[in-house]
Motif scaffolding. Structure first.
Motif, mmCIF file in Angstrom:
data_model
loop_
_atom_site.group_PDB
_atom_site.id
_atom_site.type_symbol
_atom_site.label_atom_id
_atom_site.label_comp_id
_atom_site.label_asym_id
_atom_site.label_seq_id
_atom_site.Cartn_x
_atom_site.Cartn_y
_atom_site.Cartn_z
ATOM 1 N N LYS A 131 9.769 -6.999 -8.254
ATOM 2 C CA LYS A 131 9.073 -7.240 -9.381
ATOM 3 C C LYS A 131 7.274 -6.867 -8.812
ATOM 4 O O LYS A 131 6.655 -7.056 -9.956
ATOM 5 C CB LYS A 131 9.064 -8.721 -9.806
ATOM 6 C CG LYS A 131 8.724 -9.784 -8.581
ATOM 7 C CD LYS A 131 8.778 -11.177 -9.142
ATOM 8 C CE LYS A 131 8.184 -11.970 -7.933
ATOM 9 N NZ LYS A 131 8.407 -13.492 -8.384
ATOM 10 N N ASP A 132 7.165 -6.423 -7.828
ATOM 11 C CA ASP A 132 5.901 -6.244 -7.385
ATOM 12 C C ASP A 132 5.829 -4.651 -7.680
ATOM 13 O O ASP A 132 6.375 -3.731 -6.921
ATOM 14 C CB ASP A 132 5.691 -6.642 -5.963
ATOM 15 C CG ASP A 132 4.236 -6.316 -5.420
ATOM 16 O OD1 ASP A 132 3.962 -5.391 -5.362
ATOM 17 O OD2 ASP A 132 3.824 -7.202 -5.153
ATOM 18 N N GLU A 133 4.823 -4.353 -8.263
ATOM 19 C CA GLU A 133 4.364 -2.948 -8.628
ATOM 20 C C GLU A 133 3.881 -2.052 -7.386
ATOM 21 O O GLU A 133 4.361 -0.965 -7.289
ATOM 22 C CB GLU A 133 3.467 -2.791 -9.944
ATOM 23 C CG GLU A 133 3.790 -3.463 -11.147
ATOM 24 C CD GLU A 133 4.838 -2.385 -11.752
ATOM 25 O OE1 GLU A 133 4.975 -1.227 -11.440
ATOM 26 O OE2 GLU A 133 5.779 -3.045 -12.700
ATOM 27 N N GLU A 134 3.186 -2.796 -6.769
ATOM 28 C CA GLU A 134 2.684 -2.099 -5.451
ATOM 29 C C GLU A 134 3.586 -1.502 -4.403
ATOM 30 O O GLU A 134 3.583 -0.597 -4.015
ATOM 31 C CB GLU A 134 1.490 -2.926 -4.693
ATOM 32 C CG GLU A 134 0.894 -2.266 -3.428
ATOM 33 C CD GLU A 134 -0.259 -3.113 -2.791
ATOM 34 O OE1 GLU A 134 -0.500 -2.915 -1.573
ATOM 35 O OE2 GLU A 134 -0.589 -4.153 -3.371
ATOM 36 N N VAL A 135 4.478 -2.530 -4.141
ATOM 37 C CA VAL A 135 5.687 -2.216 -3.465
ATOM 38 C C VAL A 135 6.655 -1.357 -3.928
ATOM 39 O O VAL A 135 6.987 -0.085 -3.211
ATOM 40 C CB VAL A 135 6.623 -3.453 -3.114
ATOM 41 C CG1 VAL A 135 7.758 -3.145 -2.570
ATOM 42 C CG2 VAL A 135 5.868 -4.849 -2.282
ATOM 43 N N ALA A 136 6.672 -1.382 -5.222
ATOM 44 C CA ALA A 136 7.597 -0.170 -5.929
ATOM 45 C C ALA A 136 6.904 1.142 -5.762
ATOM 46 O O ALA A 136 7.663 2.071 -5.433
ATOM 47 C CB ALA A 136 7.661 -0.682 -7.322
ATOM 48 N N GLN A 137 5.649 1.167 -5.919
ATOM 49 C CA GLN A 137 4.984 2.492 -5.810
ATOM 50 C C GLN A 137 5.068 2.946 -4.446
ATOM 51 O O GLN A 137 5.494 4.183 -3.989
ATOM 52 C CB GLN A 137 3.467 2.308 -6.126
ATOM 53 C CG GLN A 137 2.773 3.624 -6.222
ATOM 54 C CD GLN A 137 1.420 3.468 -6.816
ATOM 55 O OE1 GLN A 137 1.023 2.563 -7.165
ATOM 56 N NE2 GLN A 137 0.868 4.852 -7.193
ATOM 57 N N ARG A 138 4.957 1.925 -3.453
ATOM 58 C CA ARG A 138 5.069 2.271 -1.737
ATOM 59 C C ARG A 138 6.486 2.745 -1.589
ATOM 60 O O ARG A 138 6.494 4.005 -0.845
ATOM 61 C CB ARG A 138 4.722 1.284 -0.932
ATOM 62 C CG ARG A 138 3.269 0.896 -0.844
ATOM 63 C CD ARG A 138 2.937 -0.351 0.040
ATOM 64 N NE ARG A 138 3.031 0.079 1.307
ATOM 65 C CZ ARG A 138 3.111 -0.537 2.623
ATOM 66 N NH1 ARG A 138 3.156 -2.021 2.300
ATOM 67 N NH2 ARG A 138 3.142 -0.230 3.709
ATOM 68 N N ILE A 139 7.497 2.426 -2.192
ATOM 69 C CA ILE A 139 8.738 2.832 -2.036
ATOM 70 C C ILE A 139 9.044 4.321 -2.514
ATOM 71 O O ILE A 139 9.560 5.211 -2.099
ATOM 72 C CB ILE A 139 9.757 2.040 -2.437
ATOM 73 C CG1 ILE A 139 9.756 0.718 -1.858
ATOM 74 C CG2 ILE A 139 11.361 2.389 -2.267
ATOM 75 C CD1 ILE A 139 10.677 -0.334 -2.262
ATOM 76 N N GLY A 140 8.522 4.453 -3.844
ATOM 77 C CA GLY A 140 8.357 5.801 -4.437
ATOM 78 C C GLY A 140 7.765 6.768 -3.923
ATOM 79 O O GLY A 140 8.102 7.955 -3.648
ATOM 80 N N ASP A 141 6.640 6.448 -3.012
ATOM 81 C CA ASP A 141 5.940 7.378 -2.165
ATOM 82 C C ASP A 141 6.403 7.694 -0.957
ATOM 83 O O ASP A 141 6.022 8.407 -0.002
ATOM 84 C CB ASP A 141 4.556 6.933 -1.990
ATOM 85 C CG ASP A 141 3.725 6.967 -3.146
ATOM 86 O OD1 ASP A 141 4.006 7.458 -4.179
ATOM 87 O OD2 ASP A 141 2.586 6.106 -3.282
#
Length: 288
Positions: A35-45
């Motif tokens: 549910k954390d957008e920052e963590v999701a973006q980090r994984i995407g990166d």
């Protein structure tokens, strides 16, 4: 008898909350939705985007990670067994995220462990990523290894203990079969730790994100079946020296005098395991 899937009823959304809130995490599927957008973006990166045009996400859930992958400009397919998740992604995801490009986006209701990966992108290479269900995460890695010709890169989130084990080097108590098999074909890197609080529901343990990049030369210099057998047999009795744990190979007395047999399996690097396998193969030939 299998439960028949029923589409959402209007009352599910009467609260005015985003429709993704109606997708419930299911314990039997090992789901913990990010549910954390920052963590999701980090994984995407974590995706390098090198040497492939296709990405497969396993277990997209409510698409929190999916939208960051779609922004990478690659062809994206997501695969899930959860029919609630599939229904949400097919019917509401694009409406709730109009800013996300969905031109090269396909949603698959399928079991990754049973899927024929050679047909997924018509034989083209693809990266694998995702917030992987803990209960099948090691099986996902083994299947990626089996299909390494198609998978130049693998990133994603595991239970921290498993992620660490995959990336661990020799000399550690957690270094084992999974470490050796993975690192025989991929360069493994542990990237960062994720706390339980960023999930719904929160797991009881921390999670870890890793990246595997296939080696430029990922062919083994030994017979693969024998290599697997040597590694498994050695670690099945990891407290013993190799001289004792590998007795079933009926090694010659001269080979058993080699100093490598004084060591325990966790002391050997992947390269040394390959060298050991080669010595055993040559010993078997000379013994005939």
């Amino acid at each position: 008898m299998k439960k028949k899937f029923k589409p959402y009823k209007k009352k599910d959304f009467s609260s005015g909350k985003p429709q993704q809130d109606a997708v419930r995490a299911k314990k039997h599927l090992g789901q913990h939705f990010l549910k954390d957008e920052e963590v999701a973006q980090r994984i995407g990166d974590t995706l390098t985007l090198n040497n492939y045009e296709n990405v497969l996400e396993i277990g997209p859930g409510t698409g929190v990670l999916t939208k960051y992958i779609l922004q990478k400009g690659k062809k994206v397919k997501v695969m899930d067994l959860d029919r609630e998740s599939i229904y949400y992604l097919q019917n509401s995801f694009a409406l709730e995220h109009p800013e996300v490009p969905v031109k090269d986006f396909e949603i698959l209701e399928a079991d990754f462990l049973k899927a024929d990966l050679s047909t997924l992108f018509k034989g083209e290479p693809f990266a694998i990523t995702g917030n992987f269900p803990y209960n099948i995460s090691t099986q996902i890695v083994f299947k990626a290894i089996e299909n390494r010709d198609l998978v130049p890169e693998f990133t994603g989130m595991f239970q921290k203990e498993v992620a660490k084990r995959i990336c661990e080097k020799e000399g550690s108590k957690t270094y084992g079969i999974l470490s050796v098999f993975t690192q025989a074909y991929f360069e493994a890197e542990y990237l960062f730790t994720v706390p339980p609080t960023v999930f719904n529901p929160p797991p009881k343990v921390e999670s870890g994100v890793l990246r595997l990049i296939r080696k430029e030369d990922y062919s083994l210099p030994v017979e693969e079946k024998l290599f697997f057998k040597v590694v498994k047999t050695a670690f099945n009795q990891r407290r013993k020296t190799l001289r004792n744990s590998l007795k079933t190979f009926q090694l010659s007395d001269s080979l058993k005098e080699d100093s490598i047999f004084d060591q325990r399996p966790e002391q050997l690097s992947v390269t040394q395991f390959l060298e050991l396998t080669q010595k055993i193969a040559e010993d078997a030939v000379s013994d005939k």
